[in-house]
Each structure stands twice: as structure tokens, then as C-alpha cells.
Scaffold this active site. Sequence first.
Site, PDB file in Angstrom:
ATOM      1  NE  ARG A 240      -4.410  -1.407   1.743  1.00  0.00           N
ATOM      2  CZ  ARG A 240      -5.085  -2.164   2.334  1.00  0.00           C
ATOM      3  NH1 ARG A 240      -5.183  -1.867   3.897  1.00  0.00           N
ATOM      4  NH2 ARG A 240      -6.324  -2.557   2.275  1.00  0.00           N
TER       5      ARG A 240
ATOM      6  CE  LYS B 104     -18.586 -16.544   8.143  1.00  0.00           C
ATOM      7  NZ  LYS B 104     -18.779 -15.862   9.382  1.00  0.00           N
TER       8      LYS B 104
ATOM      9  N   GLY C  12      -8.360  -7.458  -1.179  1.00  0.00           N
ATOM     10  CA  GLY C  12      -8.534  -8.446  -0.229  1.00  0.00           C
ATOM     11  C   GLY C  12      -7.492  -9.572  -0.261  1.00  0.00           C
TER      12      GLY C  12
ATOM     13  N   GLY D 161     -13.106  -4.130   1.267  1.00  0.00           N
ATOM     14  CA  GLY D 161     -14.535  -3.763   1.475  1.00  0.00           C
ATOM     15  C   GLY D 161     -14.999  -2.779   0.439  1.00  0.00           C
TER      16      GLY D 161
END
Length: 395
Positions: A36, A198, A352, A375
Site C-alpha cells: 500500500r 461466506k 483483499g 471492502g
Amino acid sequence: MAKKIVSDLAVSGKRVLVRVDFNVPMKDGVITNDNRIVAALPTLKYLLENGAKVIAFSHLGKVKTAEDKKTKSLKAVADRLAQLLDRPVQFVAATRGASLENAVAALQDGQILLFENTRFETGETKNEAELGAYWAGLGDLFVNDAFGTAHRSHASNVGIAKHLETAAGFLMEKEIKYIGGVVAAPQRPLVAILGGAKVSDKIGVIESLIDKADKILIGGGMMFTFLKAQGKTVGKSLLEADKIDLAKSLLAKAAARGAQIILPIDVVLTKEFSNDALSRTASVDDIGADEMGLDIGPQTVALFSDQLEGARTVVWNGPMGVFEMSNFAVGTIGVCKAIAALQDCQTIIGGGDSAAAAIDLGFADQFSHISTGGGASLEYLEGKTLPGIAAINDK
């Protein structure tokens, strides 16, 4: 409407506030991955080379206690940034007050400082108006290059933007171009590959992509909820029992709209959650009651590779298995290689774990774009308006 970017601003001699995303992983005070920081370099170098006085700032982790403040300082980030820029970076161990104000006042053209973790201020995540106004008062212009927090309405992005001319940094510009482009006008065929643990984490993205994608390939732990929805036995595999009906409805909705949802045909099975556990590869119709699936199998990698042929846009979000364990990373590596090998195709990783996998496996240069926001990229793919982007001035 196109957004202003940093090169649209007259920055020479100006105090330019730059919200970067230096939320890097750290262990015992040492940065374990500086991706980053590297991603922010083009914007920072542009400003410094064009004579700006650069005031950079970021959050780092979640700050809830006094103890967190001892372990979440940006000092190590400032040191690493100085190495990468090959020039001094002044670190100011404060988020407001005389020491920060004096350091800003002393900045010369082409110099940079980094001030302390924005989340040391409780008003940051609440987007307190007074805090946003205070930080805005330190600068003449504002550049937002932190896509990773674009889905949050915080003082350090939205709050400051209310007071200053605001532009996107070059990294933010890429995120808007690539991920925003998938939402607005993708080149077709558009193939989405979704993984991770999920279904519940990706409901909005799946529903959005059913309307946009030509094919959706599903792997990772979430595949078992879909397989169960098809009536298959999944043994002890990860399963969201309360999402089985939702999975059924998503499969039906995709069929009705002409989008294909393609599920794995074989899986790597084991009886215990361990990298050293004995494993076998079997059809999804042959999962034992005492077995759990921890990766997609080789036939599925081949199937997914075939489905990717001819794609013009590919979006990948989420690993295909428990890739942190080397014996169950084969599916993720196989899919990563298949995407990287595509020709004449925009290939986008939505942040992610899948971004980490592609970088760790050495494929970073073979993708069109690797998002820095997990996100944020998911919400952007859903078609949501991100406050951090909305606050940037239009051209």
C-alpha cells in the site's frame, strides 16, 4: 461526470493534504507488507516533483484503547516511505496542535511530512465537522488517494473535502477507471470469479453481477452453500445453513436473466483443518459425511480456465480455497495463472485475500489492476455510491 485528478490542480508552492492508505500489516513494529505504501508513490512523487508542500496522513488499524496507540503509530511507515521515495520524510507524532502546525508552516516546496494515525482522534470515524475543518485548515488543496477507505464517511476524507478543492490521486483514479468501469460499461464477455469463506459477505456483489456479468464462477468456502442448495451433501465443509434458500434464489435469478453461475465439479477433501492432514480429490457428488472441502480440485481449475477463454473483462474477488495453507492453495494458484495468461482482456482483482495471493505468487504485473481496497471494492462492484469518491470534485 469525471472526477478531478491530481494533475488537474496547480500544486506548485501549495500545501497539499494527501489522504493515503498506509493501513499496512505490522508485526512487532515491523511492516510485513508495504504494497500500500508502494501504491501511493506515483501521487506523492508527482506532487513533490511539481513543487508542492506535501502533508500526508493515514489511519492504521483499529484504535480503541490507549494500548492501541502504542502499537498503531505510523513512525515505521514514515521510515519506510523515506526509503522508497529516497528523500527525507518528517514524521510528526501528533494529529493536531502546535507541533503539527509548526511543522506544516516550516515545510518548503518539494518537502513532505507524515502525521500520526488519524484514528488516534475519536472524531475521525464519526466524521466530526470540527476535526475535518481543522485538518482542512492545514492545507490549500486536498488529494484523496485512499480508495481503501472510500466506502467510509470519515473526517479525513469526506470532512476535509467540504472545505478544500479536492482531487483524486493517481491510485484512486485507477480504482475509479477499472472497478467503476466494470459497473458502468464493461467490455464483454464479463466473467466474475468469486471466492472466500461466506456467501453473506458477497450477497450484494452476486446480486449486482447477476445483472451485469455473462458468467459467475464460484469457489472458496462459499461454494458449499451453493452446492447444498443444489441438494448435494457437503459433509463438514463450511456451510451457511441460513443462506441455502438465498443461494437457491440466486441460482434461479441468474438462470432467469441468462447469466451463468458455474460451480466447482471437484474438491480437495480432508477430515481435519490442517495443512498436514491427509487429503483426497473427489467429485462434488462424493463428499463424505466426515469430510470437509478446503480447495477446488484440478478438474474445476480446468473448467474455470475454459470458461475464462475469450473473456474481455475478468473480475476476481476471493480465494478458491484455504490458500494460507500451501496444500490447499493449488486452486487459487491455478485460477490466478489462468487469469494472468489471458490476452486482450481487462483483468481486475478486487482487493483483499485474492490481491494478496496474486502479489505473493508473483503475478502482480500480469493483471490490469489490483485493487487496494477490500471492502471498498466490494461495495463499488455492488454499484454503491462511495462517500470518499462522491466527495471528490467533478471536473
